[in-house]
Design a protein around this motif. Structure first.
Motif, PDB file in Angstrom:
ATOM      1  N   GLY A   1       0.836  -1.201   0.000  1.00  0.00           N
ATOM      2  CA  GLY A   1       0.000   0.000   0.000  1.00  0.00           C
ATOM      3  C   GLY A   1       0.870   1.250   0.000  1.00  0.00           C
ATOM      4  O   GLY A   1       2.067   1.210  -0.297  1.00  0.00           O
TER       5      GLY A   1
ATOM      6  N   THR B   1       0.752   3.780   2.748  1.00  0.00           N
ATOM      7  CA  THR B   1       1.090   4.345   4.071  1.00  0.00           C
ATOM      8  C   THR B   1       2.539   4.115   4.487  1.00  0.00           C
ATOM      9  O   THR B   1       3.212   5.054   4.919  1.00  0.00           O
ATOM     10  CB  THR B   1       0.131   3.796   5.145  1.00  0.00           C
ATOM     11  OG1 THR B   1      -1.209   4.110   4.770  1.00  0.00           O
ATOM     12  CG2 THR B   1       0.443   4.403   6.513  1.00  0.00           C
ATOM     13  N   PRO B   2       3.069   2.906   4.344  1.00  0.00           N
ATOM     14  CA  PRO B   2       4.414   2.661   4.898  1.00  0.00           C
ATOM     15  C   PRO B   2       5.551   3.296   4.094  1.00  0.00           C
ATOM     16  O   PRO B   2       6.700   3.303   4.560  1.00  0.00           O
ATOM     17  CB  PRO B   2       4.544   1.146   4.904  1.00  0.00           C
ATOM     18  CG  PRO B   2       3.467   0.607   4.045  1.00  0.00           C
ATOM     19  CD  PRO B   2       2.480   1.673   3.775  1.00  0.00           C
TER      20      PRO B   2
ATOM     21  N   ASP C   1       2.088  -9.142   1.691  1.00  0.00           N
ATOM     22  CA  ASP C   1       1.231  -9.537   0.574  1.00  0.00           C
ATOM     23  C   ASP C   1       1.736  -8.880  -0.704  1.00  0.00           C
ATOM     24  O   ASP C   1       2.616  -8.019  -0.682  1.00  0.00           O
ATOM     25  CB  ASP C   1      -0.228  -9.160   0.830  1.00  0.00           C
ATOM     26  CG  ASP C   1      -0.450  -7.658   0.820  1.00  0.00           C
ATOM     27  OD1 ASP C   1       0.399  -6.933   1.364  1.00  0.00           O
ATOM     28  OD2 ASP C   1      -1.440  -7.210   0.248  1.00  0.00           O
TER      29      ASP C   1
ATOM     30  N   ARG D   1       0.455  -7.961  -4.976  1.00  0.00           N
ATOM     31  CA  ARG D   1      -0.518  -8.007  -6.072  1.00  0.00           C
ATOM     32  C   ARG D   1       0.099  -8.857  -7.173  1.00  0.00           C
ATOM     33  O   ARG D   1       1.323  -8.899  -7.363  1.00  0.00           O
ATOM     34  CB  ARG D   1      -0.775  -6.594  -6.598  1.00  0.00           C
ATOM     35  CG  ARG D   1      -1.479  -5.655  -5.595  1.00  0.00           C
ATOM     36  CD  ARG D   1      -0.475  -4.961  -4.677  1.00  0.00           C
ATOM     37  NE  ARG D   1      -1.107  -4.034  -3.763  1.00  0.00           N
ATOM     38  CZ  ARG D   1      -1.305  -2.735  -4.041  1.00  0.00           C
ATOM     39  NH1 ARG D   1      -0.917  -2.254  -5.194  1.00  0.00           N
ATOM     40  NH2 ARG D   1      -1.901  -1.927  -3.174  1.00  0.00           N
TER      41      ARG D   1
ATOM     42  N   ASN E   1       3.784  -4.088  -4.615  1.00  0.00           N
ATOM     43  CA  ASN E   1       4.265  -3.752  -3.270  1.00  0.00           C
ATOM     44  C   ASN E   1       5.783  -3.889  -3.199  1.00  0.00           C
ATOM     45  O   ASN E   1       6.454  -3.120  -2.496  1.00  0.00           O
ATOM     46  CB  ASN E   1       3.605  -4.650  -2.212  1.00  0.00           C
ATOM     47  CG  ASN E   1       2.153  -4.300  -1.994  1.00  0.00           C
ATOM     48  OD1 ASN E   1       1.730  -3.169  -2.232  1.00  0.00           O
ATOM     49  ND2 ASN E   1       1.363  -5.268  -1.549  1.00  0.00           N
TER      50      ASN E   1
ATOM     51  N   MET F   1      -3.899  -1.044   6.919  1.00  0.00           N
ATOM     52  CA  MET F   1      -5.320  -1.384   7.024  1.00  0.00           C
ATOM     53  C   MET F   1      -6.104  -0.544   6.024  1.00  0.00           C
ATOM     54  O   MET F   1      -5.905   0.674   5.928  1.00  0.00           O
ATOM     55  CB  MET F   1      -5.853  -1.099   8.439  1.00  0.00           C
ATOM     56  CG  MET F   1      -7.272  -1.607   8.659  1.00  0.00           C
ATOM     57  SD  MET F   1      -8.050  -0.934  10.157  1.00  0.00           S
ATOM     58  CE  MET F   1      -8.448   0.717   9.582  1.00  0.00           C
ATOM     59  N   GLY F   2      -6.950  -1.202   5.286  1.00  0.00           N
ATOM     60  CA  GLY F   2      -7.813  -0.472   4.358  1.00  0.00           C
ATOM     61  C   GLY F   2      -9.028   0.081   5.084  1.00  0.00           C
ATOM     62  O   GLY F   2      -9.330  -0.308   6.215  1.00  0.00           O
TER      63      GLY F   2
ATOM     64  N   HIS G   1      -9.767  -4.361   5.818  1.00  0.00           N
ATOM     65  CA  HIS G   1      -8.872  -5.442   5.345  1.00  0.00           C
ATOM     66  C   HIS G   1      -7.460  -5.139   5.785  1.00  0.00           C
ATOM     67  O   HIS G   1      -7.093  -4.000   6.062  1.00  0.00           O
ATOM     68  CB  HIS G   1      -8.971  -5.621   3.821  1.00  0.00           C
ATOM     69  CG  HIS G   1      -8.087  -4.714   3.015  1.00  0.00           C
ATOM     70  ND1 HIS G   1      -8.532  -3.554   2.428  1.00  0.00           N
ATOM     71  CD2 HIS G   1      -6.770  -4.809   2.703  1.00  0.00           C
ATOM     72  CE1 HIS G   1      -7.539  -2.975   1.783  1.00  0.00           C
ATOM     73  NE2 HIS G   1      -6.451  -3.712   1.944  1.00  0.00           N
ATOM     74  N   THR G   2      -6.660  -6.201   5.835  1.00  0.00           N
ATOM     75  CA  THR G   2      -5.230  -6.053   6.053  1.00  0.00           C
ATOM     76  C   THR G   2      -4.524  -7.128   5.242  1.00  0.00           C
ATOM     77  O   THR G   2      -5.169  -8.103   4.828  1.00  0.00           O
ATOM     78  CB  THR G   2      -4.869  -6.156   7.544  1.00  0.00           C
ATOM     79  OG1 THR G   2      -3.484  -5.818   7.731  1.00  0.00           O
ATOM     80  CG2 THR G   2      -5.148  -7.545   8.101  1.00  0.00           C
ATOM     81  N   LEU G   3      -3.244  -6.932   4.964  1.00  0.00           N
ATOM     82  CA  LEU G   3      -2.555  -7.820   4.006  1.00  0.00           C
ATOM     83  C   LEU G   3      -3.432  -7.834   2.756  1.00  0.00           C
ATOM     84  O   LEU G   3      -3.963  -6.784   2.367  1.00  0.00           O
ATOM     85  CB  LEU G   3      -2.374  -9.210   4.627  1.00  0.00           C
ATOM     86  CG  LEU G   3      -1.542  -9.247   5.920  1.00  0.00           C
ATOM     87  CD1 LEU G   3      -1.740 -10.561   6.661  1.00  0.00           C
ATOM     88  CD2 LEU G   3      -0.061  -9.036   5.615  1.00  0.00           C
ATOM     89  N   SER G   4      -3.649  -9.003   2.184  1.00  0.00           N
ATOM     90  CA  SER G   4      -4.657  -9.096   1.116  1.00  0.00           C
ATOM     91  C   SER G   4      -5.758 -10.040   1.574  1.00  0.00           C
ATOM     92  O   SER G   4      -6.222 -10.920   0.835  1.00  0.00           O
ATOM     93  CB  SER G   4      -4.017  -9.554  -0.206  1.00  0.00           C
ATOM     94  OG  SER G   4      -3.388  -8.456  -0.857  1.00  0.00           O
TER      95      SER G   4
ATOM     96  N   LYS H   1      -9.586   6.866   7.821  1.00  0.00           N
ATOM     97  CA  LYS H   1      -9.644   5.527   8.419  1.00  0.00           C
ATOM     98  C   LYS H   1     -10.061   5.568   9.891  1.00  0.00           C
ATOM     99  O   LYS H   1     -10.123   4.521  10.546  1.00  0.00           O
ATOM    100  CB  LYS H   1      -8.283   4.843   8.281  1.00  0.00           C
ATOM    101  CG  LYS H   1      -7.906   4.618   6.807  1.00  0.00           C
ATOM    102  CD  LYS H   1      -6.647   3.838   6.655  1.00  0.00           C
ATOM    103  CE  LYS H   1      -6.302   3.680   5.183  1.00  0.00           C
ATOM    104  NZ  LYS H   1      -4.955   3.082   4.998  1.00  0.00           N
TER     105      LYS H   1
HETATM  106  C1  6PG Z   1      -2.057  -3.804  -0.317  1.00  0.00           C
HETATM  107  C2  6PG Z   1      -1.723  -3.736   1.147  1.00  0.00           C
HETATM  108  C3  6PG Z   1      -2.962  -3.437   1.897  1.00  0.00           C
HETATM  109  C4  6PG Z   1      -2.737  -2.064   2.441  1.00  0.00           C
HETATM  110  C5  6PG Z   1      -4.049  -1.418   2.761  1.00  0.00           C
HETATM  111  C6  6PG Z   1      -3.823   0.051   3.140  1.00  0.00           C
HETATM  112  O1  6PG Z   1      -1.491  -4.642  -1.014  1.00  0.00           O
HETATM  113  O2  6PG Z   1      -2.858  -2.948  -0.720  1.00  0.00           O
HETATM  114  O3  6PG Z   1      -1.006  -4.701   1.637  1.00  0.00           O
HETATM  115  O4  6PG Z   1      -3.292  -4.313   2.915  1.00  0.00           O
HETATM  116  O5  6PG Z   1      -1.917  -2.136   3.586  1.00  0.00           O
HETATM  117  O6  6PG Z   1      -4.848  -1.486   1.600  1.00  0.00           O
HETATM  118  O7  6PG Z   1      -3.307   0.682   2.006  1.00  0.00           O
HETATM  119  P1  6PG Z   1      -2.859   2.211   2.082  1.00  0.00           P
HETATM  120  O8  6PG Z   1      -1.655   2.252   2.980  1.00  0.00           O
HETATM  121  O9  6PG Z   1      -2.500   2.564   0.652  1.00  0.00           O
HETATM  122  O10 6PG Z   1      -4.020   2.989   2.617  1.00  0.00           O
END
Ligand code: 6PG
Length: 235
Positions: free
Chosen positions: A39, A41-42, A69, A71, A81, A132-133, A137-140, A190
């Motif tokens: 994602g 955020t990190p 995770d 894509r 990722n 976290m979406g 959700h977290t991870l996939s 969020k």
């Molecule tokens: C992914 C991530 C997913 C992500 C959340 C938050 O592959 O998208 O692993 O779990 O951590 O969707 O995404 P954002 O940090 O972009 O809000």
């Protein structure tokens, strides 16, 4: 839980946590096994960690980097990722190439999951960074998906409700065996979900995937910025 003023403060705190846990793991068992979150955020935390003042504190030769995770896209795809973490961190630090365990997004999710599970092995991870979406959700691992309930495998193919739909993810089992699961969540968008997830964790009545992250004996930490924590004090 740590609440910090804004995203840059969270990024610094996450980078500091990475350095501290790397030092502890390498001191205790000679290696630091970490799974990076995907994602957006990190990204700030990875860039912060790549800066010399922090990067030089990590013995990168003793780090084994995995991904929470991925894509099912190629590693040079902007949605990857791996690409995000490689651009922000891994290409900027002296980590041996064989120590970065990329999920092969260019393969089918089924194949990539099997290969990645073999690479991951069964040693517990020292640190799992998690995003976290806004759907919790977290991870996939997305709400309502059967892969949430996988109790045997450590890595599974998954399906997202948004593109790219084909995914590969660590399972709740793998994350529960980690020494530390660290959520990094920023932004007011969020806040409501963060409050719901934390309420579910406190009540031990998880429905959202993020609320089902439960280290068996490790630590569960949330690093939030003030906007993401805004509704925590509401009730
Ligand atoms: C992914 C991530 C997913 C992500 C959340 C938050 O592959 O998208 O692993 O779990 O951590 O969707 O995404 P954002 O940090 O972009 O809000």
């Amino acid at each position: 839980m740590r609440v910090l003023p804004g995203p840059d403060d969270v990024a610094r705190a996450v980078a500091d946590e990475f350095v501290a846990r790397a030092e502890r793991a390498i001191g205790e068992h000679g290696v630091f096994r970490v799974a990076l979150a995907g994602g957006s955020t990190p990204k700030l935390a990875y860039r912060r960690l790549a800066e010399p003042e922090l990067a030089r504190l990590v013995d990168w030769s003793r780090c084994q980097v995995f991904f929470g995770d991925e894509r099912s896209v190629s590693p040079d795809d902007d949605r990857s990722n791996f690409k995000m973490a490689n651009d922000a961190l891994l290409s900027r630090v002296p980590i041996p190439e064989g120590h970065v365990h990329r999920v092969k997004g260019e393969l089918s999710a089924d194949e990539a999951a099997l290969l990645y599970e073999q690479e991951l092995g069964d040693e517990p991870l020292d640190l799992v960074l998690l995003g976290m979406g806004d759907d919790g959700h977290t991870l996939s691992l997305f709400p309502g998906r059967p892969e949430l309930d996988e109790a045997e495998r450590r890595v599974v193919p998954g399906t997202a409700p948004v593109e790219p739909r084909a995914r590969v993810s660590l399972t709740l089992r793998t994350v529960s065996e980690a020494h530390c699961d660290l959520f990094v969540v920023t932004g007011g968008g969020k806040a409501a979900r963060v409050a719901e997830v934390l309420r579910e964790i406190a009540a031990d009545e998880p429905t959202f995937p993020a609320a089902r992250i439960r280290p068996k004996s490790g630590e569960l930490i949330f690093h939030l910025d003030e906007p993401a924590a805004a509704t925590l004090h509401a009730d």
